[in-house]
Design a protein around this motif. Structure first.
Motif, mmCIF file in Angstrom:
data_model
loop_
_atom_site.group_PDB
_atom_site.id
_atom_site.type_symbol
_atom_site.label_atom_id
_atom_site.label_comp_id
_atom_site.label_asym_id
_atom_site.label_seq_id
_atom_site.Cartn_x
_atom_site.Cartn_y
_atom_site.Cartn_z
ATOM 1 N N ALA A 26 0.829 -1.129 0.383
ATOM 2 C CA ALA A 26 -0.025 0.199 0.062
ATOM 3 C C ALA A 26 0.820 1.870 0.171
ATOM 4 O O ALA A 26 0.650 2.254 -1.064
ATOM 5 N N ARG A 27 1.586 1.295 0.635
ATOM 6 C CA ARG A 27 3.343 2.908 1.006
ATOM 7 C C ARG A 27 3.652 2.515 -0.317
ATOM 8 O O ARG A 27 3.743 3.453 -1.600
ATOM 9 N N LEU A 28 3.635 1.179 -1.266
ATOM 10 C CA LEU A 28 4.136 1.563 -2.695
ATOM 11 C C LEU A 28 3.186 2.187 -3.248
ATOM 12 O O LEU A 28 3.970 3.359 -4.596
ATOM 13 N N VAL A 29 1.941 1.754 -2.958
ATOM 14 C CA VAL A 29 1.283 2.477 -4.052
ATOM 15 C C VAL A 29 0.919 3.313 -4.266
ATOM 16 O O VAL A 29 0.597 4.709 -5.136
ATOM 17 N N ARG A 30 0.847 3.907 -2.482
ATOM 18 C CA ARG A 30 0.368 5.267 -2.538
ATOM 19 C C ARG A 30 2.156 6.315 -3.273
ATOM 20 O O ARG A 30 1.824 7.826 -3.764
ATOM 21 N N ASP A 31 3.248 5.897 -3.360
ATOM 22 C CA ASP A 31 4.141 6.428 -3.329
ATOM 23 C C ASP A 31 3.980 6.129 -4.965
ATOM 24 O O ASP A 31 5.767 6.911 -5.842
ATOM 25 N N GLY A 32 2.888 5.360 -6.109
ATOM 26 C CA GLY A 32 3.833 5.421 -7.623
ATOM 27 C C GLY A 32 2.906 4.252 -8.016
ATOM 28 O O GLY A 32 3.401 4.491 -8.901
ATOM 29 N N ALA A 33 3.429 3.424 -7.263
ATOM 30 C CA ALA A 33 3.206 2.188 -7.944
ATOM 31 C C ALA A 33 1.810 1.833 -8.252
ATOM 32 O O ALA A 33 0.417 1.918 -7.775
ATOM 33 N N ARG A 34 1.100 1.348 -9.690
ATOM 34 C CA ARG A 34 -0.475 1.022 -10.254
ATOM 35 C C ARG A 34 -1.061 -0.530 -10.816
ATOM 36 O O ARG A 34 -1.888 -0.600 -10.677
ATOM 37 N N ARG A 35 0.564 -1.169 -10.427
ATOM 38 C CA ARG A 35 -0.201 -3.131 -10.730
ATOM 39 C C ARG A 35 0.732 -3.887 -10.128
ATOM 40 O O ARG A 35 1.519 -3.577 -9.372
ATOM 41 N N VAL A 36 -0.292 -4.208 -9.308
ATOM 42 C CA VAL A 36 0.335 -5.292 -8.424
ATOM 43 C C VAL A 36 -0.329 -6.318 -8.479
ATOM 44 O O VAL A 36 -1.491 -6.596 -8.934
ATOM 45 N N VAL A 37 0.108 -7.394 -8.459
ATOM 46 C CA VAL A 37 0.110 -9.115 -8.375
ATOM 47 C C VAL A 37 -0.188 -9.586 -6.645
ATOM 48 O O VAL A 37 0.938 -9.583 -6.145
ATOM 49 N N LEU A 38 -1.560 -10.102 -5.538
ATOM 50 C CA LEU A 38 -1.082 -10.482 -4.526
ATOM 51 C C LEU A 38 -0.901 -11.748 -4.703
ATOM 52 O O LEU A 38 -1.833 -12.473 -5.505
ATOM 53 N N ALA A 39 0.468 -12.824 -4.089
ATOM 54 C CA ALA A 39 -0.355 -13.925 -4.128
ATOM 55 C C ALA A 39 -0.648 -14.496 -3.041
ATOM 56 O O ALA A 39 0.204 -14.634 -1.732
ATOM 57 N N GLY A 56 -4.935 3.575 -4.352
ATOM 58 C CA GLY A 56 -4.751 4.206 -5.619
ATOM 59 C C GLY A 56 -3.861 3.305 -6.977
ATOM 60 O O GLY A 56 -3.761 3.714 -8.036
ATOM 61 N N ALA A 57 -3.917 1.923 -6.497
ATOM 62 C CA ALA A 57 -3.681 1.175 -7.746
ATOM 63 C C ALA A 57 -4.904 0.683 -8.348
ATOM 64 O O ALA A 57 -5.650 1.142 -8.055
ATOM 65 N N ASP A 58 -4.038 1.095 -9.849
ATOM 66 C CA ASP A 58 -5.369 1.050 -11.127
ATOM 67 C C ASP A 58 -5.613 -0.652 -11.527
ATOM 68 O O ASP A 58 -6.154 -0.658 -11.878
ATOM 69 N N GLU A 59 -5.396 -1.643 -11.125
ATOM 70 C CA GLU A 59 -4.964 -3.038 -11.111
ATOM 71 C C GLU A 59 -4.004 -3.594 -10.650
ATOM 72 O O GLU A 59 -3.189 -3.332 -9.265
ATOM 73 N N VAL A 60 -5.311 -4.397 -9.701
ATOM 74 C CA VAL A 60 -4.721 -5.329 -8.704
ATOM 75 C C VAL A 60 -5.369 -6.981 -9.116
ATOM 76 O O VAL A 60 -6.485 -7.293 -8.719
ATOM 77 N N HIS A 61 -3.893 -8.362 -9.253
ATOM 78 C CA HIS A 61 -4.433 -9.458 -9.348
ATOM 79 C C HIS A 61 -4.478 -9.793 -8.288
ATOM 80 O O HIS A 61 -3.493 -9.802 -7.475
ATOM 81 N N VAL A 62 -4.906 -11.053 -8.622
ATOM 82 C CA VAL A 62 -4.979 -12.205 -7.478
ATOM 83 C C VAL A 62 -4.118 -14.404 -8.208
ATOM 84 O O VAL A 62 -4.924 -14.340 -8.854
ATOM 85 N N ILE A 63 -3.618 -13.775 -7.563
ATOM 86 C CA ILE A 63 -2.376 -15.530 -8.097
ATOM 87 C C ILE A 63 -2.604 -16.394 -6.637
ATOM 88 O O ILE A 63 -2.280 -15.656 -5.747
ATOM 89 N N PRO A 64 -3.355 -18.025 -6.571
ATOM 90 C CA PRO A 64 -2.606 -18.493 -6.003
ATOM 91 C C PRO A 64 -1.405 -18.920 -5.098
ATOM 92 O O PRO A 64 -0.353 -18.809 -6.370
ATOM 93 N N PHE A 65 -1.196 -18.821 -3.754
ATOM 94 C CA PHE A 65 -0.156 -19.680 -3.853
ATOM 95 C C PHE A 65 0.427 -20.363 -2.797
ATOM 96 O O PHE A 65 -0.174 -19.405 -1.712
ATOM 97 N N ASP A 66 1.488 -21.104 -2.992
ATOM 98 C CA ASP A 66 1.574 -22.093 -1.133
ATOM 99 C C ASP A 66 3.086 -22.748 -0.880
ATOM 100 O O ASP A 66 3.172 -22.833 -1.849
ATOM 101 N N ALA A 67 2.669 -21.337 -0.240
ATOM 102 C CA ALA A 67 5.585 -21.660 -0.031
ATOM 103 C C ALA A 67 5.336 -22.617 0.163
ATOM 104 O O ALA A 67 6.471 -22.993 0.090
ATOM 105 N N ALA A 68 5.046 -24.607 0.793
ATOM 106 C CA ALA A 68 4.850 -25.459 1.021
ATOM 107 C C ALA A 68 5.130 -26.073 -0.434
ATOM 108 O O ALA A 68 5.551 -27.148 -0.449
ATOM 109 N N GLU A 69 4.466 -25.447 -1.547
ATOM 110 C CA GLU A 69 4.230 -26.636 -2.788
ATOM 111 C C GLU A 69 5.412 -25.855 -3.758
ATOM 112 O O GLU A 69 4.884 -25.018 -4.564
#
Length: 252
Positions: A26-39, A56-69
């Motif tokens: 969120a801090r990076l978005v407020r500083d200017g980042a516009r596209r984010v992927v959450l895992a 302020g993000a223009d795009e936020v995508h979600v990709i499933p992620f399992d650290a143990a796999e």
């Protein structure tokens, strides 16, 4: 890549429900980042998506992620690259705290915890390094911990994994030197989050937002290591020198 003001355009957050990771993003978005992927571990995070769009993000995508796999990690980075183009910052914020007493009763649970807190970072860190090296730019932000600087008996399973992660991240930073890609190691002390709720705060406790501010400053200044708060660097330099018999008496 960083623009003239030092901000980044794209962020990949590994650990899409981590309070610290989301605060950093969120801090990076407020500083200017516009596209984010959450895992996140599960493939949905509607509140996190809404919060980042509100920031302020223009795009936020979600990709499933399992650290143990680790078998799925290559696809994660491939998909993130397709969604974001170049990835300016990868924030590795996933992990579990667990309970030391429970780990001692159930070594399998301890091993699962260590798999997430260390092995998962080895796999994702190497994938991130390959992606950033190929681009010729970008930073991997690794959430380590002061718990790994000198491990205490009250949380030595967690602390040992963080010690391994810290060493791995520093070695990876050396391996990437000269490639344009970087690693920044972040060593917070006690952070007040849901994960630490109910625990007695250690001295110099911080908030997720304070960690985020320190990370943003570290990225802007191209720092290799960030301590949160900064005074912990001097404190732990001294703690490393305490003789073992005294250390065992001082620490729970």
């Amino acid at each position: 890549m960083k623009n003239a003001l030092g901000s980044v355009a794209t962020v990949l957050l590994l650990g899409g429900r981590s309070e610290i990771g989301l605060a950093i993003t969120a801090r990076l978005v407020r500083d200017g980042a516009r596209r984010v992927v959450l895992a996140p571990r599960a493939g949905h995070a509607p509140e996190a998506v809404a919060g980042l769009k509100e920031a302020g993000a223009d795009e936020v995508h979600v990709i499933p992620f399992d650290a143990a796999e680790p078998d799925g990690h290559a696809a994660l980075f491939r998909d993130a690259r397709e969604l974001l183009g170049d990835v300016d910052v990868v924030v590795a914020a996933f992990g579990v705290l667990g309970d030391q007493a429970a780990f001692e009763r159930d070594p399998r649970a301890a091993a699962r915890s260590a798999t997430v807190n260390f092995t998962g970072h080895v796999s994702t860190g190497l994938h991130a390094a390959g992606l950033l090296r190929d681009q010729g730019h970008g930073t991997l932000v690794v959430l380590s911990s002061v718990a790994g600087v000198r491990v205490r008996r009250s949380n030595f399973v967690y602390g040992a994994a963080k010690a391994g992660l810290d060493a791995f991240a520093r070695g990876l930073a050396d391996a990437l030197a000269g490639s344009g890609a970087r690693v920044m190691v972040v060593r917070p002390g006690f952070v007040r989050t849901r994960m630490t709720e109910g625990l007695h705060p250690a001295p110099f406790a911080a908030t997720a937002e304070q960690v985020a501010d320190a990370v943003a400053e570290g990225l802007r200044l191209d720092r290799l290591t960030v301590w949160v708060p900064a005074r912990l660097k001097a404190l732990f330099a001294g703690l490393r020198l305490i003789p073992l018999p005294l250390w065992r008496r001082l620490t729970p």
